[in-house]
Write an enzyme that holds these catalytic residues in place. Sequence first.
Site, PDB file in Angstrom:
ATOM      1  N   PHE A 148       0.848  -1.199   0.000  1.00  0.00           N
ATOM      2  CA  PHE A 148       0.000   0.000   0.000  1.00  0.00           C
ATOM      3  C   PHE A 148       0.877   1.240   0.000  1.00  0.00           C
ATOM      4  CE2 PHE A 148      -2.294   3.492   1.955  1.00  0.00           C
ATOM      5  CZ  PHE A 148      -3.495   3.453   1.281  1.00  0.00           C
ATOM      6  N   ASP A 233       9.120   2.537   1.672  1.00  0.00           N
ATOM      7  CA  ASP A 233       7.968   3.330   2.091  1.00  0.00           C
ATOM      8  C   ASP A 233       7.804   3.098   3.589  1.00  0.00           C
ATOM      9  OD1 ASP A 233       5.510   4.285   2.817  1.00  0.00           O
ATOM     10  OD2 ASP A 233       4.431   3.500   1.078  1.00  0.00           O
ATOM     11  N   LYS A 262       2.423   9.761   8.165  1.00  0.00           N
ATOM     12  CA  LYS A 262       1.668   9.348   9.358  1.00  0.00           C
ATOM     13  C   LYS A 262       2.210   9.970  10.661  1.00  0.00           C
ATOM     14  CE  LYS A 262      -1.126   5.708   7.663  1.00  0.00           C
ATOM     15  NZ  LYS A 262      -0.751   5.133   6.362  1.00  0.00           N
TER      16      LYS A 262
HETATM   17  C1  LIG Z   1      -0.904   5.493   4.939  1.00  0.00           C
HETATM   18  C2  LIG Z   1       0.151   5.054   4.006  1.00  0.00           C
HETATM   19  C3  LIG Z   1       0.407   5.753   2.816  1.00  0.00           C
HETATM   20  C4  LIG Z   1      -0.425   6.918   2.357  1.00  0.00           C
HETATM   21  O1  LIG Z   1      -0.273   8.031   3.181  1.00  0.00           O
HETATM   22  P1  LIG Z   1      -1.310   9.240   3.026  1.00  0.00           P
HETATM   23  O2  LIG Z   1      -0.812  10.270   3.986  1.00  0.00           O
HETATM   24  O3  LIG Z   1      -2.648   8.683   3.383  1.00  0.00           O
HETATM   25  O4  LIG Z   1      -1.273   9.676   1.626  1.00  0.00           O
HETATM   26  C5  LIG Z   1       1.450   5.324   2.033  1.00  0.00           C
HETATM   27  N1  LIG Z   1       2.208   4.279   2.380  1.00  0.00           N
HETATM   28  C6  LIG Z   1       1.997   3.592   3.526  1.00  0.00           C
HETATM   29  C7  LIG Z   1       2.887   2.442   3.876  1.00  0.00           C
HETATM   30  C8  LIG Z   1       0.952   3.950   4.374  1.00  0.00           C
HETATM   31  O5  LIG Z   1       0.707   3.252   5.477  1.00  0.00           O
END
Ligand SMILES: *Cc1c(COP(=O)(O)O)cnc(C)c1O
Length: 404
Positions: A148, A233, A262
């Site tokens: 994700f 990420d 986050k």
């Molecule tokens: C939440 C999340 C995102 C997206 O972040 P947003 O601030 O909602 O755009 C991307 N990568 C990971 C691993 C996430 O948990």
Amino acid sequence: MTIDTLETKSPESKPAAEAADFSAVMEITNRPPIIFSRGEGSWLWDTGGRRYLDFIQGWAVNCLGHCPPVVARVLAEQSAQLINCSPAFYSAPMVDYSAALARASGLQRCFLANSGAEANEGAVKLARKWGAMHRGGAYEIITIEHGFHGRTLAMMSASGKTEWDALFEPKVQGFPRVPLNDLDAAAAAITDKTVAIMLEPIQGESGVWPATDTYLQGLRALTESHGILLILDEVQTGMARTGAMFGFEHSGIRADIMTLGKGIGAGAPMAALLAREAVSCFEPGDQGGTFNGNALMAAVGLAVLEALSAPGFLDRVNAASRHLRQGLEALSKTHGLGAVRGKGLLLALDLGTRTDAAKIVERGLANGLLLNGPRADSLRFMPALNVSDAEIDEMLAILDKVLA
Ligand SMILES: *Cc1c(COP(=O)(O)O)cnc(C)c1O
């Protein structure tokens, strides 16, 4: 929906969810008919005065709990000094915070963004630019099934969520997918067009599935031997969530590009893109955005990073993690459930043969507990990093009751 509007609508009664008109809110998810009005630490209150123990915390966002005094103070002080002078100019918080993040991560260059998806878009753009300059126009980024990376068009294309495969066509091209923890599959997917491999150290949204240390070390060696980039990420795993400041520290590797989001602002909206000096190839005009690096958020980010770096902070996260894990394992024994997975305070409980996570979440809410069920057979726990053992015990007691 503001409280003022609610009061206009029902002047004789206290503003409450029952009297609210939600019709102007675009329904992008199934929200419970509750209006939250106040938060403190691990607790939230709704407009009816009901109290909830929060083990979602904005999806691992509120790393210091609700309304941490340090964030409230910095927001007040910085907003009286300078909020935004445009990304075309330096501000002291932007410069200081970029340096602090670079120091903490071991990556030399930092671009402050507004959301995880935006930071990841930047990571992909940076890798594609680097590929155009150094890899003969290679642009493909190998991604992981069930990964994700956010909800922009390109990040939905880069995410491995099968539910999204037929959504918002056509997809952005160039994100082949391989299974998690299968090094041979990653090696086999590398072609002349490959510029990078991108993954989460622990897949968060899909249900807390860790990449093993040997897999991450293998990917690092593989990308180095092919002269391509490794992008981590760390939007969910960064900022002390896994018991280390960054998820990559558990495996001892370092990425070429890393994204954060986050927990980075402890609830204030911010994100960051970090890159090794040699990879940091944006030229003026390639990247930017109206709010990037604004002084207000950068000041908050700096204060949050300092709070997370305080002596003993990570030790306490790990102690809370052990306490939560032991409690969940005990519940699993009592109720005949499965294993606990994850690291630090990003844990999931496998429900074994049960597939009623949604029902458990619903019953939890009715009992004043906010929980997340990322899959029908799993519950995910993302409490504040400063959650107390007593609060963990209270959550376990409610969950015990709900599971029965
Ligand atoms: C939440 C999340 C995102 C997206 O972040 P947003 O601030 O909602 O755009 C991307 N990568 C990971 C691993 C996430 O948990």
